[in-house]
Design an enzyme around this catalytic site. Structure first.
Site, short mmCIF file in Angstrom:
data_model
loop_
_atom_site.label_atom_id
_atom_site.label_comp_id
_atom_site.label_asym_id
_atom_site.label_seq_id
_atom_site.Cartn_x
_atom_site.Cartn_y
_atom_site.Cartn_z
N THR A 1 0.84 -1.19 0.00
CA THR A 1 0.00 0.00 0.00
C THR A 1 0.87 1.24 0.00
OG1 THR A 1 -1.95 0.94 1.05
CG2 THR A 1 -0.15 0.34 2.51
N GLY B 1 -0.35 6.02 -7.02
CA GLY B 1 -1.30 5.07 -7.58
C GLY B 1 -1.17 4.90 -9.08
N THR C 1 -0.82 0.03 -5.30
CA THR C 1 -1.49 1.22 -4.76
C THR C 1 -2.64 1.58 -5.69
OG1 THR C 1 0.60 2.01 -3.82
CG2 THR C 1 -1.15 3.64 -4.09
N CYS D 1 2.60 2.77 -8.99
CA CYS D 1 2.78 1.54 -8.20
C CYS D 1 1.58 0.61 -8.37
CB CYS D 1 2.96 1.90 -6.73
SG CYS D 1 3.06 0.47 -5.64
#
Length: 183
Positions: A2, A157, A163, A160
């Site tokens: 995350t 986001g 994410t 990655c």
């Protein structure tokens, strides 16, 4: 994993995180809540790492906050001591980002407590991307803490794969006047 990011600016502190839970290369859940308010809503906390491990750490950290009447640094150091010495805790794989109206800290899985430079925290799989984005935004814009955290998470986001763009954002406003950072 995350991405969790914490930004402090203009007497406000924000901790924000995405909602993706992955098992290997599979997305299991997209709307997990990895950022929480603790200790009568006076402390913000976010986690990166194993979900079950993080919930265990949240509970332990909250009990340390109760024990130390909400004193963030004392609670973090006591949790870190336990994390180092307790065999069961040593196996937990998670990082915590915690903040109150005066301090921001990272509590690591090997029992370290780190106060980051510029009160900027970015942890997890997209942490480096979020940190780079937030640093650039802090240095070159007048955006508030929430806007910086959200934009940094969006950038992480986009890059990655662990994410996503489902964010939880928690914010505290400080009543304490903090010293201005020096160049």
């Amino acid at each position: 994993m995350t991405t969790i990011v914490s930004v402090r600016r203009n007497n406000k502190v924000v901790i924000a995180g995405d909602g993706q839970v992955s098992l290997g290369n599979t997305v299991m859940k997209g709307n997990a809540r990895k950022v929480r308010r603790l200790y009568n809503n006076q402390v913000l906390a976010g986690f990166a790492g194993g979900t079950a491990d993080a919930f265990t750490l949240f509970e332990r950290f909250e009990s340390k906050l109760q024990m130390h009447q909400g004193h963030l640094t004392k609670a973090a150091v006591e949790l870190a001591k336990d994390w180092r010495s307790d065999r069961a805790l040593r196996k937990l794989e998670a990082l915590l980002a915690v903040a109150d109206e005066t301090a921001s800290l990272i509590i690591t899985g090997n029992g370290d407590v780190v106060q980051p430079e510029n009160d900027l925290i970015a942890i997890g799989s997209g942490g480096a991307y979020a940190q780079a984005a937030a640093t650039a935004l802090l240095e070159n814009t007048d955006l508030d803490a929430r806007e910086i955290a959200e934009k940094a998470l969006n950038i992480a986001g986009d890059i990655c794969v662990f994410t996503n763009h489902h964010h939880t954002v928690e914010e505290l406003e400080s009543t304490v006047e903090l010293p201005k950072p020096t160049a």
